[in-house]
Write an enzyme that holds these catalytic residues in place. Structure first.
Site, short mmCIF file in Angstrom:
data_model
loop_
_atom_site.label_atom_id
_atom_site.label_comp_id
_atom_site.label_asym_id
_atom_site.label_seq_id
_atom_site.Cartn_x
_atom_site.Cartn_y
_atom_site.Cartn_z
N GLU A 1 63.07 -1.74 65.60
CA GLU A 1 63.51 -2.28 66.89
C GLU A 1 65.01 -2.49 66.91
O GLU A 1 65.68 -2.20 67.91
CB GLU A 1 62.77 -3.60 67.15
CG GLU A 1 63.01 -4.18 68.53
CD GLU A 1 64.15 -5.18 68.59
OE1 GLU A 1 64.48 -5.65 69.70
OE2 GLU A 1 64.74 -5.50 67.54
N ASP B 1 61.22 -4.86 61.50
CA ASP B 1 62.52 -4.75 60.82
C ASP B 1 63.39 -5.97 61.10
O ASP B 1 63.16 -6.73 62.04
CB ASP B 1 63.25 -3.49 61.25
CG ASP B 1 63.50 -3.42 62.75
OD1 ASP B 1 62.62 -3.87 63.53
OD2 ASP B 1 64.56 -2.92 63.16
#
Length: 495
Positions: A143, A76
């Site tokens: 994350e 991400d």
């Protein structure tokens, strides 16, 4: 455009990553692309129970007995854009551009954090000319907004014993430790004023604090940059000392791990005071532009007429609740709290007042507290609690993740340092980062792993100014490839 840069396979993959929207919680399309890639390469892959993707590549012939290496990056990216950008992170691709030896994005975060790491791993998985032992690529999810992938990683899925985390942002540095952190959410009950028959016509205005640099809430927290939430609260306090202003809505910041770049509030004022309020705002804007000349050269205050239709409640706060909210925002700790007592130049403890938002009945203040020391993190949590207690705040802590304790005698670190000296003629600096690398959580599931983190030079992550240095990516790639070969050919050195 990017696939003409060197190393071409890495940049080709990064350009493809930019073309697929992948902010936190929206990595599925990118995962599907990586699965198609694995199939095209004939590589085994699997998803774990939380959604992480694992791709395996067998060792080069003759190196099957080498220690297995886990290459790890998160999928991400942080979605931040300039105030005048219409970019939709869910649907629009990132638009990279090259400027003076750096790759930037157009009015948004670039996603080099951690897209360069992902691209490097993909390039390694398809490479035919790099000798290596057994490889496992671990691509973690979400994350940036909670480390969900690292939190949920199951023991026993991965066979490697050496972890190379590719999520650091300064070349010639090897990271061996990081801060832990926790989310702190304060809820403050507020009262709304009952509608009264106005004796003087009122209008609604929107105040916007904008143009701030923002940045990473750990790496940039000590740079003296403005926090839009606190600045907007200061602005309202200054205005209410001179005018009758009633706060209807307050909304600032949008990510826990980014310094708030923008905040806006809706207020009602007497209609005949609009010109004098504008003059006051102009004076404050001029003061701020002088005060933040170096750290926030683009700081600005916007004022426009609006209505209250889109607010959670169209009624203004009572004067008591309005003051309670402003005082709470300004009392909440923000910024660098303590430098590390043993590591020169390293922040040990900090707090980021990341978001402030109103509902009809309450206000929520969201902080991300970090520290490399568990005791100091606990002290900071108590400090936040104590600071907000006078405002009847209900405080809730969650999303805690551990720090990563340095192991300076690690054979992996010694090998990586020796290789750096051989390749570049200098020793890498050994660092502990004031940010949340996933290594601390991964170590909980795989305590036998030796771990190290490194990467190319990325500036201004978590902000629209994010950029990655092209030359450093080439050196990072060479170092990574050489490391795989060197580690595979000394299989007994890290047992």
């Amino acid at each position: 455009m990017l696939d003409q840069l060197t190393p071409r396979p890495l940049w080709r993959h990064f350009e493809q990553i930019c073309a697929i929207p992948h902010p936190s919680y929206h990595e599925q399309a990118l995962i599907e692309q990586l699965q198609r890639f694995a199939d095209s390469q004939g590589l085994q892959h699997q998803r774990d129970r939380v959604g992480n993707l694992i791709i395996r590549k067998p060792a080069t012939a003759g190196l099957e007995q080498a220690e297995g290496i886990v290459l790890q990056s998160h999928l991400d990216m942080v979605p931040q854009k300039t105030d005048d950008s219409n970019h939709d992170f869910i649907n629009d691709p990132i638009q990279p551009r090259i400027v003076d030896g750096w790759v930037h994005a157009t009015d948004t975060t670039l996603g080099a954090d951690n897209g360069i790491g992902v691209a490097a791993i993909l390039a390694l998985l398809e490479a035919k000319d790099i000798e290596h032992g057994p490889l496992e690529a671990l691509f973690t999810i979400n994350e940036e907004s909670g480390m969900d992938g690292a939190h949920g990683l199951e023991p026993g899925l991965l066979n490697g014993t050496l972890l190379l985390n590719l999520d650091s942002e300064q070349e010639a540095e090897l990271y061996v430790g990081c801060a832990g952190g926790i989310d702190a959410t304060a809820q403050i009950e507020l009262e709304r004023a009952q509608p009264l028959t106005a004796t003087t016509p009122t209008i609604a205005i929107k105040l916007i604090v904008r143009g701030l640099a923002g940045g990473h809430s750990g790496l940039d927290i000590n740079l003296g940059r403005g926090n839009a939430n606190r600045l907007l609260a200061q602005l309202i306090e200054q205005l209410q000392a001179q005018h009758v202003v009633a706060l209807v809505d307050f909304n600032g910041g949008n990510l826990r791990n980014a310094i708030a770049r923008r905040a806006e509030a809706v207020l009602t004022i007497d209609a005949d005071q609009l010109d004098t309020v504008r003059q006051s705002v102009q004076q404050i804007r001029s003061q701020w532009q002088q005060q933040y000349l170096t750290t926030e050269p683009q700081i600005d205050i916007g004022l426009l007429q609006t209505d209250t239709n889109d607010c959670p409640d169209t009624r203004p706060l009572t004067p008591t609740s309005q003051q309670r909210l402003l005082d709470a925002i300004l009392a909440c700790p923000h910024g660098m709290i303590r430098m590390h007592p043993e590591l020169d130049g390293v922040i040990e403890t900090s707090n980021n007042l990341a978001q402030v938002c109103l509902t009809a009945q309450n206000a929520q203040l969201l902080c991300l507290a970090r520290s490399a020391d568990d005791a100091e993190l606990n002290n900071l949590c108590r400090q936040i609690d104590t600071a907000l207690a006078p405002f009847q705040a209900q405080l809730h802590f969650d999303g805690a993740y551990p720090g990563w304790t340095p192991e300076l005698d690690s054979p992996l670190l010694a090998s990586m340092q020796q290789l750096h000296q051989q390749l570049f003629g200098i020793e890498a600096e050994i660092k502990v980062i004031h940010a949340g690398l996933e290594c601390g959580l991964l170590a909980a599931a795989y305590p036998n792993w030796q771990m190290i983190s490194f990467g190319p030079t990325i500036c201004f992550p978590h902000s629209p100014g994010e950029k990655v240095e092209i030359a450093s990516v080439e050196r990072f790639w060479r170092y990574l490839c050489q490391a795989l070969t060197a580690l595979a050919k000394q299989p007994n050195a890290h047992g």
